[in-house]
Design a protein around this motif. Structure first.
Motif, PDB file in Angstrom:
ATOM      1  N   ARG A   1      11.942  13.285   7.144  1.00 54.28           N
ATOM      2  CA  ARG A   1      12.634  13.571   6.202  1.00 54.28           C
ATOM      3  C   ARG A   1      13.687  13.513   7.406  1.00 54.28           C
ATOM      4  O   ARG A   1      15.558  13.098   6.882  1.00 54.28           O
ATOM      5  CB  ARG A   1      13.045  15.180   5.842  1.00 54.28           C
ATOM      6  N   PHE A   2      13.744  13.831   8.461  1.00 56.35           N
ATOM      7  CA  PHE A   2      15.204  12.905  10.019  1.00 56.35           C
ATOM      8  C   PHE A   2      14.108  12.559  10.773  1.00 56.35           C
ATOM      9  O   PHE A   2      13.207  12.954  11.547  1.00 56.35           O
ATOM     10  CB  PHE A   2      15.867  14.100   9.405  1.00 56.35           C
ATOM     11  N   GLY A   3      14.768  12.229  11.974  1.00 60.99           N
ATOM     12  CA  GLY A   3      14.552  12.043  12.588  1.00 60.99           C
ATOM     13  C   GLY A   3      15.059  10.693  13.685  1.00 60.99           C
ATOM     14  O   GLY A   3      15.085   9.657  12.910  1.00 60.99           O
ATOM     15  N   HIS A   4      14.138  10.468  14.556  1.00 54.81           N
ATOM     16  CA  HIS A   4      14.724   9.010  15.527  1.00 54.81           C
ATOM     17  C   HIS A   4      13.298   8.167  15.073  1.00 54.81           C
ATOM     18  O   HIS A   4      12.684   8.202  16.339  1.00 54.81           O
ATOM     19  CB  HIS A   4      14.851   9.132  16.963  1.00 54.81           C
ATOM     20  N   ALA A   5      12.863   8.596  14.138  1.00 57.70           N
ATOM     21  CA  ALA A   5      11.250   6.689  13.965  1.00 57.70           C
ATOM     22  C   ALA A   5      11.675   6.367  12.432  1.00 57.70           C
ATOM     23  O   ALA A   5      12.621   6.563  11.683  1.00 57.70           O
ATOM     24  CB  ALA A   5      10.185   8.175  14.019  1.00 57.70           C
ATOM     25  N   ALA A   6      10.620   5.896  11.690  1.00 55.05           N
ATOM     26  CA  ALA A   6      11.072   4.799  10.924  1.00 55.05           C
ATOM     27  C   ALA A   6      10.094   5.944   9.652  1.00 55.05           C
ATOM     28  O   ALA A   6       9.368   6.625  10.242  1.00 55.05           O
ATOM     29  CB  ALA A   6       9.913   3.895  10.920  1.00 55.05           C
ATOM     30  N   ALA A   7      11.680   5.634   8.572  1.00 51.73           N
ATOM     31  CA  ALA A   7      10.935   7.045   8.191  1.00 51.73           C
ATOM     32  C   ALA A   7       9.412   6.130   6.571  1.00 51.73           C
ATOM     33  O   ALA A   7       8.705   4.830   7.249  1.00 51.73           O
ATOM     34  CB  ALA A   7      11.638   6.146   6.734  1.00 51.73           C
ATOM     35  N   ALA A   8       8.455   7.001   6.784  1.00 52.22           N
ATOM     36  CA  ALA A   8       7.167   6.007   5.653  1.00 52.22           C
ATOM     37  C   ALA A   8       7.410   5.554   5.077  1.00 52.22           C
ATOM     38  O   ALA A   8       6.410   4.797   5.086  1.00 52.22           O
ATOM     39  CB  ALA A   8       6.600   7.937   5.117  1.00 52.22           C
ATOM     40  N   PRO A   9       8.178   5.544   3.787  1.00 55.64           N
ATOM     41  CA  PRO A   9       7.812   4.517   2.998  1.00 55.64           C
ATOM     42  C   PRO A   9       8.222   2.927   3.695  1.00 55.64           C
ATOM     43  O   PRO A   9       7.567   2.436   3.242  1.00 55.64           O
ATOM     44  CB  PRO A   9       9.209   4.580   1.988  1.00 55.64           C
ATOM     45  N   ALA A  10       9.510   2.945   4.706  1.00 54.14           N
ATOM     46  CA  ALA A  10       9.163   1.967   5.607  1.00 54.14           C
ATOM     47  C   ALA A  10       7.951   1.563   6.338  1.00 54.14           C
ATOM     48  O   ALA A  10       7.603   0.464   6.552  1.00 54.14           O
ATOM     49  CB  ALA A  10      10.729   1.773   6.876  1.00 54.14           C
ATOM     50  N   VAL A  11       7.433   2.490   6.705  1.00 55.40           N
ATOM     51  CA  VAL A  11       5.906   2.156   7.815  1.00 55.40           C
ATOM     52  C   VAL A  11       4.988   1.542   6.595  1.00 55.40           C
ATOM     53  O   VAL A  11       3.920   0.869   6.570  1.00 55.40           O
ATOM     54  CB  VAL A  11       5.749   3.162   8.585  1.00 55.40           C
ATOM     55  N   HIS A  12       4.661   2.462   5.191  1.00 55.58           N
ATOM     56  CA  HIS A  12       4.095   1.859   4.298  1.00 55.58           C
ATOM     57  C   HIS A  12       3.427   0.406   3.844  1.00 55.58           C
ATOM     58  O   HIS A  12       3.353  -0.171   3.422  1.00 55.58           O
ATOM     59  CB  HIS A  12       3.968   2.948   3.632  1.00 55.58           C
ATOM     60  N   GLY A  13       5.584  -0.340   3.719  1.00 56.63           N
ATOM     61  CA  GLY A  13       6.161  -1.448   3.310  1.00 56.63           C
ATOM     62  C   GLY A  13       5.323  -2.473   4.093  1.00 56.63           C
ATOM     63  O   GLY A  13       4.518  -3.174   3.826  1.00 56.63           O
ATOM     64  N   ALA A  14       5.425  -2.170   5.247  1.00 57.59           N
ATOM     65  CA  ALA A  14       5.209  -2.447   6.712  1.00 57.59           C
ATOM     66  C   ALA A  14       3.539  -3.303   6.873  1.00 57.59           C
ATOM     67  O   ALA A  14       3.162  -4.222   7.032  1.00 57.59           O
ATOM     68  CB  ALA A  14       5.847  -2.525   8.224  1.00 57.59           C
ATOM     69  N   LEU A  15       2.670  -1.705   6.827  1.00 54.85           N
ATOM     70  CA  LEU A  15       1.276  -2.120   6.674  1.00 54.85           C
ATOM     71  C   LEU A  15       0.801  -2.861   5.517  1.00 54.85           C
ATOM     72  O   LEU A  15       0.381  -3.553   5.360  1.00 54.85           O
ATOM     73  CB  LEU A  15       0.673  -0.851   6.684  1.00 54.85           C
ATOM     74  N   LYS A  16       2.093  -2.809   4.110  1.00 55.98           N
ATOM     75  CA  LYS A  16       1.342  -3.744   2.831  1.00 55.98           C
ATOM     76  C   LYS A  16       1.814  -5.100   3.104  1.00 55.98           C
ATOM     77  O   LYS A  16       0.914  -5.838   2.769  1.00 55.98           O
ATOM     78  CB  LYS A  16       2.691  -3.367   2.118  1.00 55.98           C
ATOM     79  N   LEU A  17       2.955  -5.392   3.934  1.00 60.08           N
ATOM     80  CA  LEU A  17       2.774  -6.638   4.671  1.00 60.08           C
ATOM     81  C   LEU A  17       2.138  -7.387   5.061  1.00 60.08           C
ATOM     82  O   LEU A  17       1.648  -8.585   5.395  1.00 60.08           O
ATOM     83  CB  LEU A  17       4.178  -6.906   5.039  1.00 60.08           C
ATOM     84  N   LEU A  18       1.044  -6.401   6.392  1.00 54.23           N
ATOM     85  CA  LEU A  18      -0.210  -6.640   6.780  1.00 54.23           C
ATOM     86  C   LEU A  18      -1.080  -7.142   5.609  1.00 54.23           C
ATOM     87  O   LEU A  18      -1.709  -8.064   6.011  1.00 54.23           O
ATOM     88  CB  LEU A  18      -0.522  -5.432   8.005  1.00 54.23           C
ATOM     89  N   ASP A  19      -1.362  -5.793   4.892  1.00 56.46           N
ATOM     90  CA  ASP A  19      -2.140  -6.141   3.666  1.00 56.46           C
ATOM     91  C   ASP A  19      -2.014  -7.741   3.425  1.00 56.46           C
ATOM     92  O   ASP A  19      -3.068  -8.190   3.314  1.00 56.46           O
ATOM     93  CB  ASP A  19      -2.483  -5.168   2.900  1.00 56.46           C
ATOM     94  N   ASP A  20      -0.641  -8.003   2.574  1.00 53.87           N
ATOM     95  CA  ASP A  20      -1.108  -9.141   1.874  1.00 53.87           C
ATOM     96  C   ASP A  20      -1.483 -10.402   3.038  1.00 53.87           C
ATOM     97  O   ASP A  20      -1.386 -11.642   2.066  1.00 53.87           O
ATOM     98  CB  ASP A  20       0.790  -8.718   1.890  1.00 53.87           C
ATOM     99  N   ALA A  21      -0.826 -10.170   4.110  1.00 57.93           N
ATOM    100  CA  ALA A  21      -0.678 -11.286   5.153  1.00 57.93           C
ATOM    101  C   ALA A  21      -2.689 -11.584   5.002  1.00 57.93           C
ATOM    102  O   ALA A  21      -3.193 -12.790   5.981  1.00 57.93           O
ATOM    103  CB  ALA A  21       0.340 -11.023   6.351  1.00 57.93           C
ATOM    104  N   GLY A  22      -3.275 -10.097   5.146  1.00 54.45           N
ATOM    105  CA  GLY A  22      -4.627 -10.807   5.094  1.00 54.45           C
ATOM    106  C   GLY A  22      -4.868 -10.139   6.723  1.00 54.45           C
ATOM    107  O   GLY A  22      -6.081 -10.511   7.174  1.00 54.45           O
ATOM    108  N   LEU A  23      -4.672  -9.127   7.021  1.00 53.72           N
ATOM    109  CA  LEU A  23      -4.582  -8.908   8.494  1.00 53.72           C
ATOM    110  C   LEU A  23      -5.002  -7.400   8.509  1.00 53.72           C
ATOM    111  O   LEU A  23      -4.978  -6.647   8.780  1.00 53.72           O
ATOM    112  CB  LEU A  23      -3.015  -9.112   9.266  1.00 53.72           C
ATOM    113  N   ASP A  24      -6.613  -7.614   8.726  1.00 59.16           N
ATOM    114  CA  ASP A  24      -7.280  -6.235   9.026  1.00 59.16           C
ATOM    115  C   ASP A  24      -7.260  -5.857  10.269  1.00 59.16           C
ATOM    116  O   ASP A  24      -6.885  -6.258  11.264  1.00 59.16           O
ATOM    117  CB  ASP A  24      -8.813  -6.412   8.575  1.00 59.16           C
TER     118      ASP A  24
END
Length: 120
Positions: free
Chosen positions: A62-85
């Motif tokens: 909810r707060f802090g100096h790190a990436a938000a959980a939805p942003a991390v989920h989105g970045a990992l989804k981009l990796l999945d969509d690019a075929g990076l295992d």
């Protein structure tokens, strides 16, 4: 299992009062390391040098100096969509901390709501 789905399972298994966590990410196809780094730049992934794991991800709830959980989920989804295992490993989870907010001049209703939301 895709990286985004694995991450969502990890987040769903955490208690509601978790504040931040550290994850390690390994990409199976090391020839695509730079491509993965481009996708992960949005969440400020920290690369390891001379290590078995490739990236460290800092995730805030909810707060802090790190990436938000939805942003991390989105970045990992981009990796999945690019075929990076790859694979994720949870290194550390912290919970029970509350942010410090200056409450001078705020109405009592705001203070009560803040304490209710951030109750430990």
């Amino acid at each position: 299992m895709p990286l985004a789905a694995t991450f969502q399972e990890i987040v769903d298994a955490l208690p509601d009062d978790w504040t931040d966590m550290e994850l390690d990410l390994r990409i199976f196809d090391e020839s695509r390391y730079v491509e993965a780094a481009v996708y992960l730049a949005t969440v400020n992934a920290q690369p390891y040098s001379k290590h078995d794991w490739h990236f460290r991800l800092l995730v805030a709830h909810r707060f802090g100096h790190a990436a938000a959980a939805p942003a991390v989920h989105g970045a990992l989804k981009l990796l999945d969509d690019a075929g990076l295992d790859g694979e994720l490993a949870v290194r550390e989870i912290r919970s029970g901390r509350a942010e410090v907010v200056q409450m001078w001049g705020r109405p009592e209703s705001v203070r009560r709501e803040f304490r209710r939301i951030r109750a430990q």
